[in-house]
Design an enzyme around this catalytic site. Structure first.
Site, mmCIF file in Angstrom:
data_model
loop_
_atom_site.group_PDB
_atom_site.id
_atom_site.type_symbol
_atom_site.label_atom_id
_atom_site.label_comp_id
_atom_site.label_asym_id
_atom_site.label_seq_id
_atom_site.Cartn_x
_atom_site.Cartn_y
_atom_site.Cartn_z
ATOM 1 N N GLN A 27 -28.094 36.801 31.697
ATOM 2 C CA GLN A 27 -27.574 38.125 32.038
ATOM 3 C C GLN A 27 -28.257 38.625 33.300
ATOM 4 O OE1 GLN A 27 -26.303 39.610 27.577
ATOM 5 N NE2 GLN A 27 -27.780 40.814 28.676
ATOM 6 N N HIS A 84 -23.108 43.592 28.391
ATOM 7 C CA HIS A 84 -24.018 43.909 27.273
ATOM 8 C C HIS A 84 -24.200 45.430 27.156
ATOM 9 C CE1 HIS A 84 -28.026 42.640 25.175
ATOM 10 N NE2 HIS A 84 -27.339 43.523 24.476
ATOM 11 N N ARG A 119 -27.124 37.438 20.560
ATOM 12 C CA ARG A 119 -27.570 36.877 21.840
ATOM 13 C C ARG A 119 -26.630 35.749 22.251
ATOM 14 N NH1 ARG A 119 -29.642 40.925 22.562
ATOM 15 N NH2 ARG A 119 -31.836 41.391 22.901
ATOM 16 N N ASN A 166 -31.470 50.723 18.041
ATOM 17 C CA ASN A 166 -30.028 50.613 18.300
ATOM 18 C C ASN A 166 -29.323 49.686 17.297
ATOM 19 O OD1 ASN A 166 -30.978 48.197 19.249
ATOM 20 N ND2 ASN A 166 -30.561 48.605 21.403
HETATM 21 P P1 NAD Z 1 -33.913 42.533 12.256
HETATM 22 O O1 NAD Z 1 -35.258 42.018 12.606
HETATM 23 O O2 NAD Z 1 -33.813 43.731 11.388
HETATM 24 O O3 NAD Z 1 -33.046 41.389 11.571
HETATM 25 C C1 NAD Z 1 -33.047 40.083 11.986
HETATM 26 C C2 NAD Z 1 -32.706 39.212 10.792
HETATM 27 O O4 NAD Z 1 -32.484 37.882 11.256
HETATM 28 C C3 NAD Z 1 -33.822 39.142 9.756
HETATM 29 O O5 NAD Z 1 -33.319 39.527 8.497
HETATM 30 C C4 NAD Z 1 -34.233 37.679 9.776
HETATM 31 O O6 NAD Z 1 -34.666 37.190 8.534
HETATM 32 C C5 NAD Z 1 -32.958 37.012 10.232
HETATM 33 N N1 NAD Z 1 -33.162 35.663 10.775
HETATM 34 C C6 NAD Z 1 -34.052 35.262 11.700
HETATM 35 N N2 NAD Z 1 -33.950 33.938 11.911
HETATM 36 C C7 NAD Z 1 -32.957 33.502 11.107
HETATM 37 C C8 NAD Z 1 -32.392 32.231 10.877
HETATM 38 N N3 NAD Z 1 -32.849 31.141 11.511
HETATM 39 N N4 NAD Z 1 -31.378 32.147 9.992
HETATM 40 C C9 NAD Z 1 -30.941 33.243 9.327
HETATM 41 N N5 NAD Z 1 -31.447 34.473 9.495
HETATM 42 C C10 NAD Z 1 -32.440 34.592 10.385
HETATM 43 O O7 NAD Z 1 -33.194 42.808 13.661
HETATM 44 P P2 NAD Z 1 -31.854 43.616 13.955
HETATM 45 O O8 NAD Z 1 -32.168 45.011 14.322
HETATM 46 O O9 NAD Z 1 -30.886 43.353 12.854
HETATM 47 O O10 NAD Z 1 -31.411 42.862 15.291
HETATM 48 C C11 NAD Z 1 -31.064 41.484 15.262
HETATM 49 C C12 NAD Z 1 -30.823 40.973 16.663
HETATM 50 O O11 NAD Z 1 -29.667 41.597 17.225
HETATM 51 C C13 NAD Z 1 -31.922 41.271 17.678
HETATM 52 O O12 NAD Z 1 -32.993 40.376 17.602
HETATM 53 C C14 NAD Z 1 -31.182 41.142 18.983
HETATM 54 O O13 NAD Z 1 -31.149 39.806 19.412
HETATM 55 C C15 NAD Z 1 -29.768 41.607 18.633
HETATM 56 N N6 NAD Z 1 -29.489 42.951 19.158
HETATM 57 C C16 NAD Z 1 -28.484 43.104 20.074
HETATM 58 C C17 NAD Z 1 -28.234 44.347 20.619
HETATM 59 C C18 NAD Z 1 -27.113 44.566 21.597
HETATM 60 O O14 NAD Z 1 -27.130 45.555 22.319
HETATM 61 N N7 NAD Z 1 -26.121 43.712 21.653
HETATM 62 C C19 NAD Z 1 -29.013 45.442 20.244
HETATM 63 C C20 NAD Z 1 -29.977 45.273 19.271
HETATM 64 C C21 NAD Z 1 -30.232 44.006 18.744
#
Ligand code: NAD
Length: 400
Positions: free
Chosen positions: A314, A333, A285, A147
């Protein structure tokens, strides 16, 4: 035989849908980086139907029961008498979605001696105490990429909604009003603004690509630097600190996972480094932000707007300050659980279960924890430890 406990959100108030607004979903074969969509051997649901609520059962019942397993599906997840708590003692697998997370704290994990795997049907496994899972040798997996594009679309929508003051203007219509000045006194063009993403993973990079045609100046920070070719293509400015990014950006969007390193990264101190009147969009988050600091920044005008769909905990209790703070565009959410996304993560959950039961390796990109340490996407995007502290407050929510 394994017992699988699956925690899903409630069905619609009016009952499980009998028909839908559209008849089909577009066929998408690969994600933008070439990763294939989930590849289960089969699915037992129609893509485009509601799978994430209790009656949808993520389309898993037929498959699990045909293979001799037991499936318990419930929305009851918080408080001492929850069905989840009652069923944990002999559960082998727990599945839940971040939208309605089963908070798998160390206490719960300790009460589940047979637990071998925790699956996030979606992305973001911060609702599991990853440290406790590592200590117990429990596998944690999520459906990487399922997603990410859904959320990026939502981020683009929310940026425009805040900057152009869409939501109060829409409310004028509902209220029978026509005061143009009230609508536009906080309305701007996005064009020319500096827009920055904290994290440029799957979602963050997609957001940058979606916003490029608006002729904005794009910024990012991430612990992994993007390839030079991508930085050039999108004319990106890379920042090595949050402070450096927030000092220049008019719009900041958070797209990193919640883990001990990122918890409360937006707090009274870091908010001081934002430009006055910045917009903050958080679909990553809730606990990335200090909730009272966000409300105070909107009250004082340090932030011009805040929007997102993620809260902590949540479901958010009725008195959560983000429900009533000024200039917000919050929803429950939802961004990652469009019907389109549900079809992908239901298939991905099935793929993970098939691999587990057939003794095959789970795709590396789906792994968060395995063999007592962070693995796959977990090793790339998370840090070790626990971010579930305070989640028991979710029990205060009461559906009206
Ligand atoms: P991803 O793993 O592709 O990307 C996460 C990125 O965060 C990576 O590039 C990583 O290097 C970076 N990162 C981690 N720690 C960091 C820090 N301390 N400082 C800077 N960058 C940092 O994941 P994604 O698919 O892009 O998803 C990211 C997040 O979005 C998920 O973990 C989740 O919490 C959230 N999400 C929310 C929904 C929603 O419905 N609202 C849905 C999917 C994901």
């Amino acid at each position: 035989m394994a017992k699988v406990v699956c925690v899903l959100y409630d069905d619609p108030v009016g009952g499980y849908p009998k028909n839908y607004a559209r008849d089909d979903l577009p066929l998408i074969e690969r994600y933008p980086d070439g990763q294939t969509l989930p590849t289960p051997r089969a699915i037992d649901f129609r893509p485009g139907t509601l799978l994430g609520s209790v009656s949808g059962e993520l389309g898993l019942r037929k498959y699990l029961e045909a293979n001799g397993h037991q499936l318990v599906v419930t929305s009851s997840k918080d408080g001492v008498d929850s069905v989840l708590d009652r069923e944990l003692h002999d559960a082998e697998i727990v599945i839940s979605q971040p939208f309605w997370p089963a908070y798998m704290t160390a206490e719960r994990i300790a009460r589940a001696p047979k637990l071998k795997m925790i699956v996030t049907a979606g992305i973001g496994s911060d609702h599991t105490d990853l440290q406790a899972a590592m200590d117990r040798g429990i596998t944690v997996a999520e459906v990487t990429y399922c997603n990410s594009n859904s959320v990026a679309e939502h981020v683009a929508m929310m940026i425009l909604a805040l900057v152009r003051n869409y939501i109060p203007s829409y409310r004028q219509v509902l209220d029978g009003g026509w005061n143009i000045a009230d609508c536009v006194a906080r309305s701007y063009d996005l064009e020319g603004m500096n827009v920055g993403t904290v994290a440029a993973g799957r979602i963050g990079l997609r957001v940058l690509r979606l916003l490029k045609p608006f002729d904005v100046k794009l910024h990012y920070m991430d612990r992994h630097r993007l390839p030079e070719s991508v930085e050039k293509e999108l004319n990106l400015t890379h920042h090595s600190s949050l402070e450096s990014l927030t000092r220049v950006c008019d719009v900041v969007t958070l797209n990193c996972p919640l883990h001990p390193e990122t918890e409360h990264m937006i707090n009274p101190k870091t908010l001081k480094n934002f430009k006055r009147g910045a917009y903050l969009i958080n679909t990553a988050r809730g606990k990335l932000c200090d909730r009272d600091a966000i409300a105070a920044a909107l009250e004082s005008g340090q932030l011009a707007g805040y929007a997102g769909d993620v809260w902590f905990p949540q479901p958010a209790p009725a008195d959560h300050p983000w429900r009533r703070m000024p200039h917000h565009g919050m929803t429950p959410h939802i961004s990652g659980t469009s019907l389109s996304a549900q079809a992908r993560y239901a298939a991905g959950t099935r793929e993970i279960l098939e691999s587990y039961f057939e003794g095959r390796a789970i795709r590396n990109e789906y792994l968060v924890v395995q063999g007592g340490k962070l693995a796959g996407v977990g090793a790339h995007s998370y840090s070790a430890g626990n971010a579930t502290g305070g989640s028991e407050e979710a029990a205060r929510f009461r559906q009206k």
